[in-house]
Design a protein around this motif. Structure first.
Motif, PDB file in Angstrom:
ATOM      1  N   PRO A 101      17.758  54.888  24.937  1.00  0.00           N
ATOM      2  CA  PRO A 101      17.549  55.830  25.679  1.00  0.00           C
ATOM      3  C   PRO A 101      18.709  55.795  26.908  1.00  0.00           C
ATOM      4  N   LEU A 102      19.100  57.014  27.337  1.00  0.00           N
ATOM      5  CA  LEU A 102      20.103  57.218  28.317  1.00  0.00           C
ATOM      6  C   LEU A 102      19.524  56.554  29.538  1.00  0.00           C
ATOM      7  N   GLU A 103      18.196  57.002  29.929  1.00  0.00           N
ATOM      8  CA  GLU A 103      17.503  56.412  31.012  1.00  0.00           C
ATOM      9  C   GLU A 103      17.695  54.730  31.223  1.00  0.00           C
ATOM     10  N   ASP A 104      17.699  54.189  30.039  1.00  0.00           N
ATOM     11  CA  ASP A 104      17.810  52.539  30.095  1.00  0.00           C
ATOM     12  C   ASP A 104      19.209  52.318  30.496  1.00  0.00           C
ATOM     13  N   GLN A 105      20.136  52.978  29.851  1.00  0.00           N
ATOM     14  CA  GLN A 105      21.514  52.933  30.296  1.00  0.00           C
ATOM     15  C   GLN A 105      21.675  52.796  31.772  1.00  0.00           C
ATOM     16  N   PHE A 106      21.468  53.857  32.267  1.00  0.00           N
ATOM     17  CA  PHE A 106      21.511  54.278  33.715  1.00  0.00           C
ATOM     18  C   PHE A 106      20.756  53.239  34.669  1.00  0.00           C
ATOM     19  N   ARG A 107      19.419  52.868  33.888  1.00  0.00           N
ATOM     20  CA  ARG A 107      18.584  51.604  34.734  1.00  0.00           C
ATOM     21  C   ARG A 107      19.546  50.361  35.014  1.00  0.00           C
ATOM     22  N   GLN A 108      20.182  50.067  33.785  1.00  0.00           N
ATOM     23  CA  GLN A 108      21.090  48.941  33.720  1.00  0.00           C
ATOM     24  C   GLN A 108      22.104  48.735  34.893  1.00  0.00           C
ATOM     25  N   ILE A 109      22.906  50.160  34.964  1.00  0.00           N
ATOM     26  CA  ILE A 109      23.930  50.258  35.897  1.00  0.00           C
ATOM     27  C   ILE A 109      23.518  50.156  37.283  1.00  0.00           C
ATOM     28  N   ASP A 110      22.289  50.850  37.460  1.00  0.00           N
ATOM     29  CA  ASP A 110      21.827  50.971  38.912  1.00  0.00           C
ATOM     30  C   ASP A 110      21.404  49.405  39.283  1.00  0.00           C
ATOM     31  N   SER A 150      24.784  45.106  23.114  1.00  0.00           N
ATOM     32  CA  SER A 150      24.634  44.992  24.618  1.00  0.00           C
ATOM     33  C   SER A 150      25.705  45.459  25.397  1.00  0.00           C
ATOM     34  N   ALA A 151      26.205  46.601  24.895  1.00  0.00           N
ATOM     35  CA  ALA A 151      27.509  47.328  25.488  1.00  0.00           C
ATOM     36  C   ALA A 151      27.497  47.476  27.066  1.00  0.00           C
ATOM     37  N   THR A 152      26.326  48.278  27.553  1.00  0.00           N
ATOM     38  CA  THR A 152      26.119  48.461  28.810  1.00  0.00           C
ATOM     39  C   THR A 152      26.102  47.141  29.742  1.00  0.00           C
ATOM     40  N   TYR A 153      25.105  46.380  29.327  1.00  0.00           N
ATOM     41  CA  TYR A 153      24.862  45.094  30.005  1.00  0.00           C
ATOM     42  C   TYR A 153      26.143  44.371  30.021  1.00  0.00           C
ATOM     43  N   ALA A 154      26.664  44.246  29.088  1.00  0.00           N
ATOM     44  CA  ALA A 154      28.024  43.419  29.183  1.00  0.00           C
ATOM     45  C   ALA A 154      29.046  44.000  30.064  1.00  0.00           C
ATOM     46  N   ALA A 155      29.127  45.400  29.915  1.00  0.00           N
ATOM     47  CA  ALA A 155      30.076  45.992  31.040  1.00  0.00           C
ATOM     48  C   ALA A 155      29.598  45.979  32.523  1.00  0.00           C
ATOM     49  N   THR A 156      28.273  45.848  32.733  1.00  0.00           N
ATOM     50  CA  THR A 156      27.979  45.761  34.213  1.00  0.00           C
ATOM     51  C   THR A 156      28.255  44.303  34.461  1.00  0.00           C
ATOM     52  N   LYS A 157      28.201  43.287  33.804  1.00  0.00           N
ATOM     53  CA  LYS A 157      28.526  42.196  33.939  1.00  0.00           C
ATOM     54  C   LYS A 157      29.932  41.767  34.278  1.00  0.00           C
ATOM     55  N   ALA A 158      30.703  42.480  33.543  1.00  0.00           N
ATOM     56  CA  ALA A 158      32.202  42.409  33.668  1.00  0.00           C
ATOM     57  C   ALA A 158      32.553  42.911  34.865  1.00  0.00           C
ATOM     58  N   TYR A 159      31.803  43.862  35.480  1.00  0.00           N
ATOM     59  CA  TYR A 159      32.217  44.542  36.748  1.00  0.00           C
ATOM     60  C   TYR A 159      31.576  43.727  37.795  1.00  0.00           C
ATOM     61  N   VAL A 160      30.467  42.877  37.607  1.00  0.00           N
ATOM     62  CA  VAL A 160      30.150  42.094  38.712  1.00  0.00           C
ATOM     63  C   VAL A 160      31.065  41.017  38.852  1.00  0.00           C
ATOM     64  N   THR A 161      31.774  40.242  37.843  1.00  0.00           N
ATOM     65  CA  THR A 161      32.707  39.190  37.939  1.00  0.00           C
ATOM     66  C   THR A 161      33.815  39.641  38.532  1.00  0.00           C
TER      67      THR A 161
END
Length: 258
Positions: A101-110, A150-161
């Motif tokens: 669900p899109l809500e879960d994608q946004f929750r990861q980003i948030d 885990s596309a969104t998760y990995a992208a968020t962690k790339a951002y953090v790095t």
């Protein structure tokens, strides 16, 4: 210059690596502010650490995906500055991107991005004014490779790095350290020791704290992952995509077979 931290705020502190951060810091005599959603878990942990290590431990229950909760923690950082901010809270939704669900994608980003940025922005000005402090942002080895499933998760962690390494360069020479901690697979409890794949949460937390105290921009805990990182950075991206996609497909097929 190596730093010692008298006070620290740790997010996601009620369990897993966050709990390990809290325990290690308390054992070193660091006064703590512990942040997580579950106030009952935080209260128990705070009582244990305060009694065992004779440090001051304050609990701040907040959901960092909620704008009001995030604002309260940011305000606490501005009102009562700390020597160390540990941005540990994180969330991953695993599965095919189109099926989550899109809500879960946004929750990861948030949680994985917005909260990290907001809290770092609240903490850094005071640290720079005092000429000392540290920010430790928990990323992941998935920051360095394509991660189907885990596309969104990995992208968020790339951002953090990337964010952490950029901030490290910005504040270098000003007495403030910013570090990205990039663990591989980590056990969230202490029921088993480390092996070729899995790290212990206490070892991961200890490595991160040592890295930010020493002023290193990037920390990859575990010799096995240290050896893998250069290969990930040098390998052609096309080969990486083929390899990780094959592993993802095998995992998906296994799950369907179960």
């Amino acid at each position: 210059m190596r730093q010692e931290f008298r006070t620290a705020l740790v997010t996601g502190a009620s369990s897993g690596i966050g709990e390990a951060f809290a325990a290690l810091l308390a054992a070193r005599g660091t006064d703590l502010v512990l942040v997580a959603r579950r106030d009952d878990l935080l209260d128990r942990l705070a009582e244990t650490l305060a009694r065992r290590h004779r440090v001051a431990v304050r609990v701040l229950a907040a959901d960092l995906t909620d704008p009001d909760g995030l604002a309260r923690v940011a305000e606490a950082l501005r009102r009562e500055p700390v020597d160390l901010l540990v941005n540990n809270a994180g969330y991953g939704a695993f599965g095919a991107f189109a099926e989550i669900p899109l809500e879960d994608q946004f929750r990861q980003i948030d949680l994985n991005v917005r909260a990290v940025v907001r809290l770092a922005h609240a903490a850094l000005p005071g640290m720079l004014e005092r000429g000392r402090g540290g920010v430790l942002n928990v990323a992941s080895m998935s920051a360095f490779t394509p991660s189907p499933g885990s596309a969104t998760y990995a992208a968020t962690k790339a951002y953090v790095t990337s964010f952490s390494e950029s901030l490290h360069a910005e504040v270098q020479g000003k007495g403030v350290h910013v570090t990205a901690l990039c663990p591989g697979f980590t056990r969230t409890d202490e029921t088993a020791g480390p092996n070729l794949i899995w790290l212990r949460r206490a070892d991961v937390a200890r490595a991160g704290l040592e890295a930010v105290a020493a002023g290193r921009a990037l920390c990859v805990p575990g010799n096995q992952y240290k050896m893998v990182l250069p290969a990930l950075r040098l390998a052609p991206r096309s080969l990486l995509r083929v390899a990780v996609n094959r592993a993802w497909q095998q995992a998906a097929d296994t799950k369907i077979g179960d």
